[in-house]
Design an enzyme around this catalytic site. Structure first.
Site, PDB file in Angstrom:
ATOM      1  CG  ASN A   1      -3.615   3.520  11.717  1.00 29.53           C
ATOM      2  OD1 ASN A   1      -4.608   2.879  11.976  1.00 29.53           O
ATOM      3  ND2 ASN A   1      -3.137   4.023  10.430  1.00 29.53           N
TER       4      ASN A   1
ATOM      5  CB  CYS B   1      -9.816  -0.043   3.290  1.00 24.13           C
ATOM      6  SG  CYS B   1     -10.752   0.938   4.378  1.00 24.13           S
TER       7      CYS B   1
HETATM    8  C1  EPZ Z   1      -1.192  -0.083   8.491  1.00 24.17           C
HETATM    9  O1  EPZ Z   1      -1.586  -1.117   7.548  1.00 24.17           O
HETATM   10  C2  EPZ Z   1      -2.220   0.765   8.790  1.00 24.17           C
HETATM   11  N1  EPZ Z   1      -3.130   0.380   9.496  1.00 24.17           N
HETATM   12  C3  EPZ Z   1      -2.589   1.582   7.335  1.00 24.17           C
HETATM   13  O2  EPZ Z   1      -3.396   2.499   7.693  1.00 24.17           O
HETATM   14  C4  EPZ Z   1      -1.296   2.010   6.603  1.00 24.17           C
HETATM   15  O3  EPZ Z   1      -1.756   2.814   5.391  1.00 24.17           O
HETATM   16  C5  EPZ Z   1      -0.328   1.051   6.405  1.00 24.17           C
HETATM   17  O4  EPZ Z   1       0.227   0.420   7.839  1.00 24.17           O
HETATM   18  C6  EPZ Z   1       1.033   1.593   5.845  1.00 24.17           C
HETATM   19  O5  EPZ Z   1       1.635   2.538   6.634  1.00 24.17           O
HETATM   20  C7  EPZ Z   1      -3.107   0.205  10.832  1.00 24.17           C
HETATM   21  O6  EPZ Z   1      -2.138   0.404  11.601  1.00 24.17           O
HETATM   22  C8  EPZ Z   1      -4.251  -0.284  11.455  1.00 24.17           C
HETATM   23  P1  EPZ Z   1       1.484  -2.662   6.005  1.00 24.17           P
HETATM   24  P2  EPZ Z   1      -0.874  -2.738   7.289  1.00 24.17           P
HETATM   25  O7  EPZ Z   1       1.694  -4.351   6.594  1.00 24.17           O
HETATM   26  O8  EPZ Z   1      -0.088  -3.003   8.711  1.00 24.17           O
HETATM   27  C9  EPZ Z   1       2.216  -5.550   2.235  1.00 24.17           C
HETATM   28  C10 EPZ Z   1      -5.537   3.956   7.442  1.00 24.17           C
HETATM   29  O9  EPZ Z   1      -6.055   4.295   6.592  1.00 24.17           O
HETATM   30  N2  EPZ Z   1       1.914  -6.597   3.064  1.00 24.17           N
HETATM   31  O10 EPZ Z   1       2.505  -1.996   6.460  1.00 24.17           O
HETATM   32  O11 EPZ Z   1      -1.944  -3.538   6.980  1.00 24.17           O
HETATM   33  C11 EPZ Z   1       0.621  -4.764   2.112  1.00 24.17           C
HETATM   34  O12 EPZ Z   1       0.154  -5.431   1.176  1.00 24.17           O
HETATM   35  C12 EPZ Z   1      -4.737   2.330   7.158  1.00 24.17           C
HETATM   36  O13 EPZ Z   1      -5.426   4.221   8.623  1.00 24.17           O
HETATM   37  C13 EPZ Z   1       2.395  -7.956   2.397  1.00 24.17           C
HETATM   38  O14 EPZ Z   1       2.982  -8.017   1.310  1.00 24.17           O
HETATM   39  O15 EPZ Z   1       0.161  -2.275   6.375  1.00 24.17           O
HETATM   40  C14 EPZ Z   1       1.428  -3.379   1.550  1.00 24.17           C
HETATM   41  O16 EPZ Z   1       1.669  -3.261   0.370  1.00 24.17           O
HETATM   42  C15 EPZ Z   1      -4.916   1.959   5.790  1.00 24.17           C
HETATM   43  N3  EPZ Z   1       2.439  -9.110   3.418  1.00 24.17           N
HETATM   44  C16 EPZ Z   1       2.391  -3.295   2.348  1.00 24.17           C
HETATM   45  O17 EPZ Z   1       2.768  -4.497   2.805  1.00 24.17           O
HETATM   46  C17 EPZ Z   1       2.001  -9.004   4.648  1.00 24.17           C
HETATM   47  O18 EPZ Z   1       1.907  -9.890   5.509  1.00 24.17           O
HETATM   48  C18 EPZ Z   1       2.465  -2.451   3.587  1.00 24.17           C
HETATM   49  O19 EPZ Z   1       1.505  -2.853   4.324  1.00 24.17           O
HETATM   50  C19 EPZ Z   1       1.559  -7.514   5.256  1.00 24.17           C
HETATM   51  C20 EPZ Z   1       1.572  -6.668   4.155  1.00 24.17           C
END
Ligand code: EPZ
Length: 430
Positions: free
Chosen positions: A35, A128
């Protein structure tokens, strides 16, 4: 059994066979952080030159991102674990569909393409099956910086006459949207101020990388980040840090087998919340010469309520591995998943192995049991698949984790790592 069909289309059907029942006892070196590496690879597109990333993990998601960069026109090669990205002759601004749909964080390439070329197009990203995973925060951020985005024939097409620095206040903390905004603002005109930013370590590492290539980013790791736009970037080299989620996963492997392991290069400062839970389980550790010596022989305790939170809270990515460990704890535990709305899929296979887990929405209630039985189980996503491998290490008999390729998205050499920690596992094709 629900399968993440998208992912299965891409990967051959691989499985990992694990022979359980013995405490781990060994030493392991932690791979580079998935990440951290992925947003940094996307950010390399900003620069019309060479970027070298050392200690880069050769995992499926990095190889996906590599394929995307090559299709955009980058020249890419590996020398050992060093990844050489020459983005001098990049010219294509359409991110290829077959990879973009497989990996969620590909969307942050848009910000890099807009910064460098003023345009970019991408199929809505996949990733995922742990929740809806919308991209609304990404879209509204790009629009706030002067981008026009339209959906045409299933593609998100973005154009700008030139990104303009501005104020972006995120409705909720998002790791990807924060990283995306930082990257988009690097070449924008003027200053960009981001509020309600995610504070994960990967944000700080991205800022270090960006500043190393000539950007001007301050405040990473806090809720307010400022990026002063620049017009020229330079060739740079960067060391990808150890993966905190892999390190936490392996400490869970020690805990579930009541073993003793040494992590040679642990990102211990990034694991505080997890180490608090590990301690509640009865796990012990010492730092000796930069190495983490873990004694999990007494890690059989239940932990009451644990909740996943944004950093520096307990990471959602370690929730499934911790669920596996608590399946064999003495007593009851309760996990609340506050980040993603569907991240308990691994429970059904843990129950098939003998765990007592009840799911109710965002709550998982675990009543620790004495034994788990080896079974044929299915990885449905990356961290759930890793949790099943941990359960197999502790279970009686053999466990076969199918759809193992989903685990390879984030774990570079988990089979070799298990062996170096004294466990027994093999990978089978087809
Ligand atoms: C990053 O995903 C990581 N992936 C994820 O790791 C990790 O679980 C996640 O951050 C939370 O820490 C990478 O860094 C490649 P978010 P990301 O945007 O950026 C909502 C692993 O297992 N959201 O922080 O996609 C979303 O639905 C993976 O290594 C919106 O609502 O996570 C979630 O509920 C899995 N609108 C929350 O925010 C948006 O436009 C946090 O998601 C974007 C996100």
């Amino acid at each position: 059994m629900h399968k993440c069909v998208q992912d299965l289309e891409v990967f051959d059907l691989k499985s990992m066979r694990i022979w359980g029942g013995r405490p781990l006892d060994g030493t392991v070196n932690i791979q580079g952080s998935k990440n951290a590496a992925l947003p940094i690879m996307a950010a390399a597109v900003l620069h019309k030159g060479m970027t070298v990333l050392h200690h880069c993990p050769k995992i499926a998601d990095v190889l996906f991102m590599e394929k995307i960069l090559i299709q955009l026109g980058a020249k890419v090669c590996w020398k050992g674990s060093s990844l050489y990205l020459d983005c001098s002759s990049l010219e294509n601004t359409n991110i290829p569909d077959q990879y973009a749909r497989k990996m969620r964080c590909s969307i942050i390439l848009l910000g890099a393409l807009l910064g460098r070329f003023g345009k970019g197009a991408i199929a809505p990203p996949g990733g995922c099956v742990i929740g809806k995973r919308p991209v609304d925060l990404h879209i509204s951020m790009l629009e706030a910086l002067g981008t026009r985005i339209e959906e045409k024939q299933g593609l998100l097409e973005a154009h700008t006459a030139g990104l303009q620095g501005g104020m972006v206040s995120f409705e909720k903390q998002s790791v990807g949207a924060t990283e995306h905004a930082m990257i988009a603002a690097v070449l924008a005109q003027g200053v960009t101020c981001l509020k309600n930013c995610a504070k994960e370590p990967e944000i700080v590492w991205l800022a270090k990388f960006l500043n190393g290539m000539g950007a001007s980013v301050t405040g990473a790791g806090t809720e307010e980040i400022q990026i002063r736009g620049v017009s020229v970037l330079k060739d740079s080299e960067f060391e990808i840090p150890p993966d905190r989620i892999v390190a936490g996963t392996y400490l869970c492997a020690a805990a579930i087998t009541r073993g003793k392991i040494c992590l040679e290069n642990p990102p211990v400062l990034e694991l505080s919340a997890f180490l608090g839970i590990y301690g509640k389980m009865g796990g012990q550790y010492d730092m000796v010469g930069g190495k983490l010596i873990a004694d999990a022989s007494g890690a059989n305790g239940a932990v009451g309520l644990v909740e996943t939170e944004v950093y520096p809270g307990f990471s959602t990515d370690l929730q499934s591995p911790v669920m596996a460990v608590l399946s064999l704890a003495r007593g009851k535990s309760h996990i609340r998943e506050n980040i993603f709305e569907d991240r308990f899929r691994v429970a059904e296979d843990l129950v098939r192995m003998g765990a007592h887990i009840r799911i109710n929405g965002r709550d998982a209630y675990i009543d620790g049991t004495q034994k788990l039985q080896g079974r044929r189980v299915n990885a449905q996503e990356l961290r759930g698949g890793a949790a099943l491998i941990l359960a197999g290490l502790a279970a009686e008999g053999e466990t076969c984790v199918e759809n193992f390729s989903l685990v390879e998205r984030g774990y570079e050499q988990i089979q070799e790592d298990i062996r170096s920690m004294g466990g027994k596992a093999s990978i089978e094709e087809g």
